[in-house]
Motif scaffolding. Structure first.
Motif, PDB file in Angstrom:
ATOM      1  N   PRO A   1       0.799  -1.237   0.000  1.00 22.30           N
ATOM      2  CA  PRO A   1       0.000   0.000   0.000  1.00 22.30           C
ATOM      3  C   PRO A   1       0.828   1.281   0.000  1.00 22.30           C
ATOM      4  N   ALA A   2       2.139   1.169   0.172  1.00 24.21           N
ATOM      5  CA  ALA A   2       2.993   2.349   0.019  1.00 24.21           C
ATOM      6  C   ALA A   2       2.944   2.877  -1.410  1.00 24.21           C
ATOM      7  N   ARG A   3       2.597   2.015  -2.342  1.00 21.83           N
ATOM      8  CA  ARG A   3       2.627   2.377  -3.764  1.00 21.83           C
ATOM      9  C   ARG A   3       1.264   2.279  -4.460  1.00 21.83           C
ATOM     10  N   VAL A   4       0.480   1.260  -4.103  1.00 22.75           N
ATOM     11  CA  VAL A   4      -0.804   1.060  -4.775  1.00 22.75           C
ATOM     12  C   VAL A   4      -1.950   1.560  -3.899  1.00 22.75           C
ATOM     13  N   SER A   5      -3.047   1.931  -4.542  1.00 23.36           N
ATOM     14  CA  SER A   5      -4.207   2.457  -3.821  1.00 23.36           C
ATOM     15  C   SER A   5      -5.116   1.320  -3.389  1.00 23.36           C
ATOM     16  N   LEU A   6      -5.188   1.092  -2.091  1.00 21.95           N
ATOM     17  CA  LEU A   6      -6.053   0.058  -1.543  1.00 21.95           C
ATOM     18  C   LEU A   6      -6.965   0.676  -0.488  1.00 21.95           C
ATOM     19  N   PRO A   7      -8.200   0.213  -0.392  1.00 18.41           N
ATOM     20  CA  PRO A   7      -9.129   0.802   0.577  1.00 18.41           C
ATOM     21  C   PRO A   7      -8.914   0.275   1.990  1.00 18.41           C
ATOM     22  N   LEU A   8      -9.391   1.047   2.938  1.00 21.82           N
ATOM     23  CA  LEU A   8      -9.493   0.632   4.334  1.00 21.82           C
ATOM     24  C   LEU A   8      -8.153   0.437   5.038  1.00 21.82           C
ATOM     25  N   VAL A   9      -7.101   1.063   4.543  1.00 21.04           N
ATOM     26  CA  VAL A   9      -5.809   0.966   5.228  1.00 21.04           C
ATOM     27  C   VAL A   9      -5.501   2.224   6.045  1.00 21.04           C
ATOM     28  N   GLY A  10      -6.410   3.186   6.041  1.00 18.93           N
ATOM     29  CA  GLY A  10      -6.251   4.373   6.868  1.00 18.93           C
ATOM     30  C   GLY A  10      -4.989   5.151   6.558  1.00 18.93           C
ATOM     31  N   GLY A  11      -4.300   5.589   7.606  1.00 18.18           N
ATOM     32  CA  GLY A  11      -3.069   6.348   7.430  1.00 18.18           C
ATOM     33  C   GLY A  11      -1.844   5.483   7.222  1.00 18.18           C
ATOM     34  N   MET A  12      -2.020   4.162   7.258  1.00 21.25           N
ATOM     35  CA  MET A  12      -0.879   3.267   7.072  1.00 21.25           C
ATOM     36  C   MET A  12      -0.214   3.490   5.718  1.00 21.25           C
ATOM     37  N   SER A  13      -1.011   3.578   4.662  1.00 14.16           N
ATOM     38  CA  SER A  13      -0.436   3.739   3.326  1.00 14.16           C
ATOM     39  C   SER A  13       0.343   5.040   3.221  1.00 14.16           C
ATOM     40  N   VAL A  14      -0.141   6.079   3.877  1.00 14.45           N
ATOM     41  CA  VAL A  14       0.565   7.367   3.866  1.00 14.45           C
ATOM     42  C   VAL A  14       1.871   7.263   4.629  1.00 14.45           C
ATOM     43  N   GLY A  15       1.835   6.583   5.778  1.00 17.95           N
ATOM     44  CA  GLY A  15       3.053   6.397   6.563  1.00 17.95           C
ATOM     45  C   GLY A  15       4.104   5.600   5.824  1.00 17.95           C
ATOM     46  N   TRP A  16       3.669   4.535   5.134  1.00 19.16           N
ATOM     47  CA  TRP A  16       4.618   3.711   4.375  1.00 19.16           C
ATOM     48  C   TRP A  16       5.163   4.462   3.167  1.00 19.16           C
ATOM     49  N   ALA A  17       4.314   5.251   2.522  1.00 17.03           N
ATOM     50  CA  ALA A  17       4.785   6.062   1.393  1.00 17.03           C
ATOM     51  C   ALA A  17       5.806   7.091   1.865  1.00 17.03           C
ATOM     52  N   ALA A  18       5.589   7.630   3.056  1.00 22.57           N
ATOM     53  CA  ALA A  18       6.554   8.581   3.620  1.00 22.57           C
ATOM     54  C   ALA A  18       7.901   7.910   3.866  1.00 22.57           C
ATOM     55  N   MET A  19       7.882   6.661   4.284  1.00 24.20           N
ATOM     56  CA  MET A  19       9.130   5.932   4.477  1.00 24.20           C
ATOM     57  C   MET A  19       9.896   5.804   3.170  1.00 24.20           C
ATOM     58  N   GLU A  20       9.194   5.489   2.096  1.00 26.71           N
ATOM     59  CA  GLU A  20       9.875   5.334   0.811  1.00 26.71           C
ATOM     60  C   GLU A  20      10.425   6.673   0.312  1.00 26.71           C
TER      61      GLU A  20
END
Length: 271
Positions: free
Chosen positions: A155-174
């Motif tokens: 989810p750091a890269r792809v758009s998936l539903p219901l992951v909340g702020g996790m995807s944003v946090g992982w994208a920030a790591m990258e």
């Protein structure tokens, strides 16, 4: 481990610090590092869990020490690293594998997610990875070498539903991974991120998939199968696959790789 010749070990003589070493990813990668000859300094907030990993590595003939360290606390991290360098002489690899519980953070529509719960993974992951990377770099830059490593799921890269702020946090790591390389690679310090699918069978993913299945009103086995079907090879990343690549990327054989994300998603994400 004892059957391996020292000259064949990819990380012989290396000193490695692993944050979140008591978790599924941290412990597996730490064991992989030790098997390849590294002296591993295991850290985490739960002393009993981290020490269990130390005992496992020691029983297999590896070199490991454990300590209680909060990766969010700059003083805790810097104090521990100073002690490691005073003892071992240098730090060659810093691998941050911390995680936070998905309960109350995933499986909830964004329109219903409280702001604090959205922000928690964003601030936690960004702060912890910056603190550990910066602290390691302050030792690595003067010695002219070192590797900063982190791990993100898809989810750091792809758009998936219901992951909340996790995807944003992982994208920030990258994004942080790229920024670290831009400043530090010229001083011999590489920064690498490993990106996987969710790894079925790990405690965190068991919880995550359960939350998503409940939110969608389907059995967890059906959700797990659907997630695997999204990959080209129709199966998720295995923990052993992540460990093998982490070992390689930490070694001198990957010296040209920095500021990049190693894509281990099995075709779910195509670069």
């Amino acid at each position: 481990m004892n059957n391996r010749k020292e000259k064949d070990m990819l990380l012989e003589g290396k000193n490695v610090v692993v944050y979140g070493a008591g978790g599924a990813v941290g412990s597996a990668v730490a064991c992989g590092f030790a098997q390849e000859g590294a002296r591993v300094f295991l850290t985490g907030r739960n002393p009993d869990v981290v020490d269990t990993v130390r005992k496992e590595i020691s029983a297999a003939g590896g070199a490991a020490e454990s300590a209680v360290v909060d990766a969010l606390d700059e003083k805790s991290v810097t104090g521990h690293l100073d002690a490691v360098v005073a003892d071992a002489g240098r730090i060659d690899v810093s691998f941050n594998a911390i995680g936070i519980s998905p309960r109350g953070l995933q499986g909830i529509p964004l329109a219903e997610l409280p702001v604090d719960d959205f922000m928690r993974p964003v601030t936690t992951y960004a702060q912890a990875h910056f603190v550990t990377a910066q602290s390691a770099a302050r030792h690595m830059i003067p010695q002219g070498s070192g590797v900063i490593m982190m791990h993100t799921p898809e989810p750091a890269r792809v758009s998936l539903p219901l992951v909340g702020g996790m995807s944003v946090g992982w994208a920030a790591m990258e994004a942080l991974n790229r920024a670290l390389s831009a400043e530090w690679a010229q001083h011999g310090v590489r920064s690498i991120c490993l990106r996987t699918t969710g790894m079925v069978g790990t405690p965190v993913i068991d919880v995550v998939y359960g939350l998503h299945a409940d939110a969608l009103g389907i059995p967890v086995d059906q959700f797990t199968a659907a997630a695997a079907a999204m990959t080209h090879r129709k199966r998720p990343t295995a923990l052993a696959e992540l460990t093998a690549v982490a070992v390689f990327l930490a070694s001198g054989q990957a010296s040209a790789m920095t500021g990049t994300v190693a894509n281990l998603t099995g075709g779910l994400i195509v670069d």
